[in-house]
Design a protein around this motif. Structure first.
Motif, PDB file in Angstrom:
ATOM      1  N   GLU A 412      54.485 -83.243  16.615  1.00  0.00           N
ATOM      2  CA  GLU A 412      53.670 -82.409  15.740  1.00  0.00           C
ATOM      3  C   GLU A 412      52.215 -82.449  16.188  1.00  0.00           C
ATOM      4  OE1 GLU A 412      54.348 -81.961  11.434  1.00  0.00           O
ATOM      5  OE2 GLU A 412      55.536 -83.800  11.613  1.00  0.00           O
ATOM      6  N   ARG A 413      51.545 -81.323  16.005  1.00  0.00           N
ATOM      7  CA  ARG A 413      50.122 -81.248  16.304  1.00  0.00           C
ATOM      8  C   ARG A 413      49.416 -80.865  15.010  1.00  0.00           C
ATOM      9  NH1 ARG A 413      52.644 -78.717  20.669  1.00  0.00           N
ATOM     10  NH2 ARG A 413      52.153 -76.623  19.866  1.00  0.00           N
ATOM     11  N   VAL A 414      48.745 -81.866  14.429  1.00  0.00           N
ATOM     12  CA  VAL A 414      48.205 -81.736  13.072  1.00  0.00           C
ATOM     13  C   VAL A 414      46.688 -81.624  13.130  1.00  0.00           C
ATOM     14  CG1 VAL A 414      48.075 -82.794  10.786  1.00  0.00           C
ATOM     15  CG2 VAL A 414      50.120 -83.120  12.218  1.00  0.00           C
ATOM     16  N   GLU A 547      44.895 -78.331  25.755  1.00  0.00           N
ATOM     17  CA  GLU A 547      45.933 -77.786  24.874  1.00  0.00           C
ATOM     18  C   GLU A 547      47.201 -77.468  25.658  1.00  0.00           C
ATOM     19  OE1 GLU A 547      44.272 -74.452  22.871  1.00  0.00           O
ATOM     20  OE2 GLU A 547      43.029 -75.660  21.510  1.00  0.00           O
ATOM     21  N   LYS A 551      51.045 -78.924  25.217  1.00  0.00           N
ATOM     22  CA  LYS A 551      52.196 -78.044  25.055  1.00  0.00           C
ATOM     23  C   LYS A 551      53.221 -78.245  26.158  1.00  0.00           C
ATOM     24  CE  LYS A 551      49.905 -74.165  22.678  1.00  0.00           C
ATOM     25  NZ  LYS A 551      49.526 -72.734  22.788  1.00  0.00           N
ATOM     26  N   TYR A 568      40.996 -71.287  12.349  1.00  0.00           N
ATOM     27  CA  TYR A 568      42.446 -71.251  12.593  1.00  0.00           C
ATOM     28  C   TYR A 568      42.737 -71.282  14.095  1.00  0.00           C
ATOM     29  CZ  TYR A 568      47.158 -69.415  13.169  1.00  0.00           C
ATOM     30  OH  TYR A 568      48.451 -69.242  13.578  1.00  0.00           O
ATOM     31  N   PRO A 570      46.352 -71.396  16.502  1.00  0.00           N
ATOM     32  CA  PRO A 570      47.827 -71.451  16.536  1.00  0.00           C
ATOM     33  C   PRO A 570      48.344 -72.653  17.346  1.00  0.00           C
ATOM     34  CG  PRO A 570      47.021 -69.698  17.966  1.00  0.00           C
ATOM     35  CD  PRO A 570      45.840 -70.187  17.195  1.00  0.00           C
ATOM     36  N   TYR A 572      47.959 -75.670  16.638  1.00  0.00           N
ATOM     37  CA  TYR A 572      48.392 -76.704  15.694  1.00  0.00           C
ATOM     38  C   TYR A 572      49.611 -76.226  14.907  1.00  0.00           C
ATOM     39  CZ  TYR A 572      43.856 -78.681  16.804  1.00  0.00           C
ATOM     40  OH  TYR A 572      42.775 -79.184  17.472  1.00  0.00           O
ATOM     41  N   THR A 573      50.496 -77.170  14.644  1.00  0.00           N
ATOM     42  CA  THR A 573      51.700 -76.852  13.872  1.00  0.00           C
ATOM     43  C   THR A 573      51.515 -77.093  12.381  1.00  0.00           C
ATOM     44  OG1 THR A 573      52.551 -79.117  14.190  1.00  0.00           O
ATOM     45  CG2 THR A 573      53.159 -77.446  15.845  1.00  0.00           C
ATOM     46  N   ARG A 574      50.396 -77.756  12.028  1.00  0.00           N
ATOM     47  CA  ARG A 574      50.192 -78.105  10.620  1.00  0.00           C
ATOM     48  C   ARG A 574      48.699 -78.320  10.387  1.00  0.00           C
ATOM     49  NH1 ARG A 574      53.923 -82.794   7.860  1.00  0.00           N
ATOM     50  NH2 ARG A 574      53.533 -82.294   5.675  1.00  0.00           N
ATOM     51  N   THR A 575      48.219 -77.902   9.196  1.00  0.00           N
ATOM     52  CA  THR A 575      46.804 -78.079   8.847  1.00  0.00           C
ATOM     53  C   THR A 575      46.700 -78.785   7.494  1.00  0.00           C
ATOM     54  OG1 THR A 575      46.150 -76.088  10.066  1.00  0.00           O
ATOM     55  CG2 THR A 575      44.611 -76.932   8.428  1.00  0.00           C
TER      56      THR A 575
END
Length: 586
Positions: A412-414, A547, A551, A568, A570, A572-575
């Motif tokens: 995950e990338r938070v 980045e 990935k 924003y 994209p 990141y998978t979660r904020t």
């Protein structure tokens, strides 16, 4: 719930550390440190040798004083054969005293070097215990300049302790030996010649000036190498001081990487160069002592030789003259020890307070804030990171995450954002373990499987290769892997300079230094990377490269970026959000 009062204040901590600074308590603390030192046995042997040499010197001086009777009798009787025989006895006694004096000087200087070695090793080991140095920085004045305590204060304390201790022992023995002689034999001194009593104007003054001039000349000739040695010594001391200041300035990054042990090794290497030049100075001072001490002991007989014509051709009692001169010099020097050294004693006392209180503060800082609420930080054998009811105590209240219960998995990338000044860096420090104050629970994998990066990239001193592989040894990574990693972040121009020693923290710009830190991530391949604004200092091209690496080759590595930029992305998978906790326990 976390309360605002749960954060320990700096003033209280500092006050606790400085309480009860009695001389006895300071001495007992330093004695206990000495007893646990690995240099203890060497110091005890040197101390025993010093006591033996000082005692032997006092005994030989008593023998020298006893020699006065037959020598002066020979002078009184004008017995040339006996006079020459007693000069031979004096030469033997003076030779023994010269050897003892040189030995005492060597032991004195060596004891200072070894004592400082033991004290600095002890303080350094206490200071660079993981996370301790960072927490010490919150203890107000006493934690502000640890480099000064470790460097200048430790050196000054060992020198003063050695000099004052030896001086007190020597003066006590000499006072006990010669005060009776002075009491019995003190008389007036008159020179007579051809039936007349007179004092030649300036006679002894000119003789003393000539004697001091020749002594100064030979001392300068023999001691001249000390100029260059002392210059090099100051340079090495300055290098040591810089390395300590460097660690203190970068202690947060060092603590984040868990690099205390590596820094200790580097500082110890520099410290060994200081010890080496100190040993060379000991040798130079010892050679100089052959001259200075030789003239010092010859001074005992020089006034006799200069004034001998007044005795042989006059009526004065030369024996009484020399008895009172010798005894008076010894007694007055012994009696003036405390007066002459009062400022040094006060200086020693103040320096002892600084070093002892600093050492006590380092040990006590592990308990800093134990009376306050603390976050439960646990390591598990799993791969995920969990947050449960996390509340972090901050100077302006407390902060929390937008979700009370979080489970984050590798890959995950938070992105974690928050308004300016809310305390995002405190969240980063809480995850690392630097900021334990608050409540709730953080569960994460073993620390060795995680990497932490602050906005200020840390570049250790040494070669570029050392900086790339920090805090690990450079030898465990292949050149091909280092080349690939540097090329991947756009730093291929640095490849020819890998083994070059330089101030890379100054030579590289902020973007290059941060990219260099991401090279460590590529090489070490942790399960999690936690950033505190590290992406924010990268230029757009460098950020895009990093980045793409997360990935691609590092797609299975979990990433938590606590960012100042809430735009924003994209990538990141979660904020998540850091928010102020408005609920208080009353």
């Amino acid at each position: 719930m976390a309360e605002q009062s749960s954060e320990p204040t700096q003033s209280n901590a500092s006050g606790d550390f400085l309480a009860g600074d009695s001389l006895l308590a300071e001495l007992m603390q330093m004695v206990s440190a000495f007893w646990a030192s690995r240099e203890r046995n060497k110091l005890l042997m040197l101390a025993a040798a010093l006591v033996a040499v000082v005692g032997a010197t006092a005994y030989e001086q008593i023998q020298l004083n006893a020699w006065n009777r037959p020598f002066y009798n020979a002078l009184t009787n004008k017995d040339m054969a006996a006079f020459l025989g007693q000069l031979g006895v004096f030469a033997e006694l003076a030779g023994i005293l010269l050897v003892l004096n040189v030995a005492q000087m060597w032991l004195n200087q060596t004891y200072k070097v070894v004592l400082r070695q033991g004290l600095v090793h002890d303080l350094l080991n206490e200071w660079l215990v993981p996370l301790r140095a960072f927490r010490l920085s919150y203890v107000r004045e006493i934690g502000a300049n640890p480099d000064q305590r470790l460097h200048a204060d430790a050196q000054h304390l060992t020198e003063l302790t050695t000099d004052l201790g030896i001086g007190l022992l020597q003066s006590t023995l000499l006072l006990a030996s010669f005060i009776g002689v002075l009491w019995v034999h003190s008389r007036g001194i008159v020179l007579s010649f051809a039936g007349h009593s007179f004092r030649p104007p300036g006679y002894m003054v000119w003789c003393a000036l000539f004697y001091a001039g020749t002594a100064s000349f030979f001392s300068w000739r023999v001691g001249r190498p000390l100029i260059a040695l002392n210059a090099e010594h100051y340079a090495r001391e300055s290098e040591l001081r810089f390395s300590l200041v460097h660690v203190n300035e970068e202690i947060e990054s060092i603590a984040i990487y868990g690099g205390e042990a590596d820094e200790k090794k580097y500082i110890n290497r520099i410290f060994e160069t200081v010890i080496e030049i100190s040993r060379r100075i000991v040798g130079a001072v010892t050679r100089l002592t052959w001259i200075t001490a030789g003239y010092g002991w010859f001074t005992i007989v020089a006034p006799i030789l200069v004034a001998a014509p007044g005795y042989f051709f006059g009526k004065m009692s030369f024996g009484e003259l020399m008895l009172i001169v010798g005894a008076f010099n010894q007694v007055q020097q012994s009696l003036r020890w405390f007066v002459d050294n009062f400022s040094s004693i006060a200086d020693w006392r103040a320096t002892l307070l600084r070093v002892a209180s600093f050492r006590r503060a380092m040990q006590a800082t592990d308990k800093l804030g134990h009376t306050a609420n603390r976050i439960a930080l646990e390591e598990t054998g799993g791969q995920s990171i969990h947050f449960d009811d996390l509340k972090i105590a901050a100077p302006t209240g407390s902060i929390t995450l937008s979700e009370a219960h979080l489970d984050l998995n590798p890959g995950e990338r938070v992105l974690i954002v928050g308004e300016r000044g809310v305390g995002k860096t405190l969240l980063f420090r809480a995850i690392v373990g630097l900021w334990p104050w608050g409540s709730g629970r953080i569960t994460h994998p073993a620390r060795r499987s995680m990497m932490f990066m602050s906005a200020r990239a840390y570049i250790p001193p040494g070669t570029l290769r050392t900086a790339v592989t920090y805090p690990h040894s450079a030898g465990i990574f292949k050149d091909a892997d280092i080349t690939e990693a540097l090329t991947g972040v756009g730093l291929e121009r640095l490849l020819p300079m890998l083994d070059q020693v330089d101030r890379w923290d100054r030579r590289l710009n902020d973007d290059e230094k941060q990219c260099l830190v991401f090279v460590r991530v590529i090489l070490q391949k942790p399960r999690w990377v936690v950033l505190d604004g590290a992406f924010d200092v990268l230029d757009p091209l460098s950020r895009k490269r990093i980045e793409m690496i997360f990935k691609g080759p590092l797609a299975d590595v979990g990433l938590i970026n606590i960012s100042r930029n809430g735009t924003y992305n994209p990538f990141y998978t979660r904020t998540l959000h850091v928010v102020r906790d408005c609920l208080k326990t009353h």
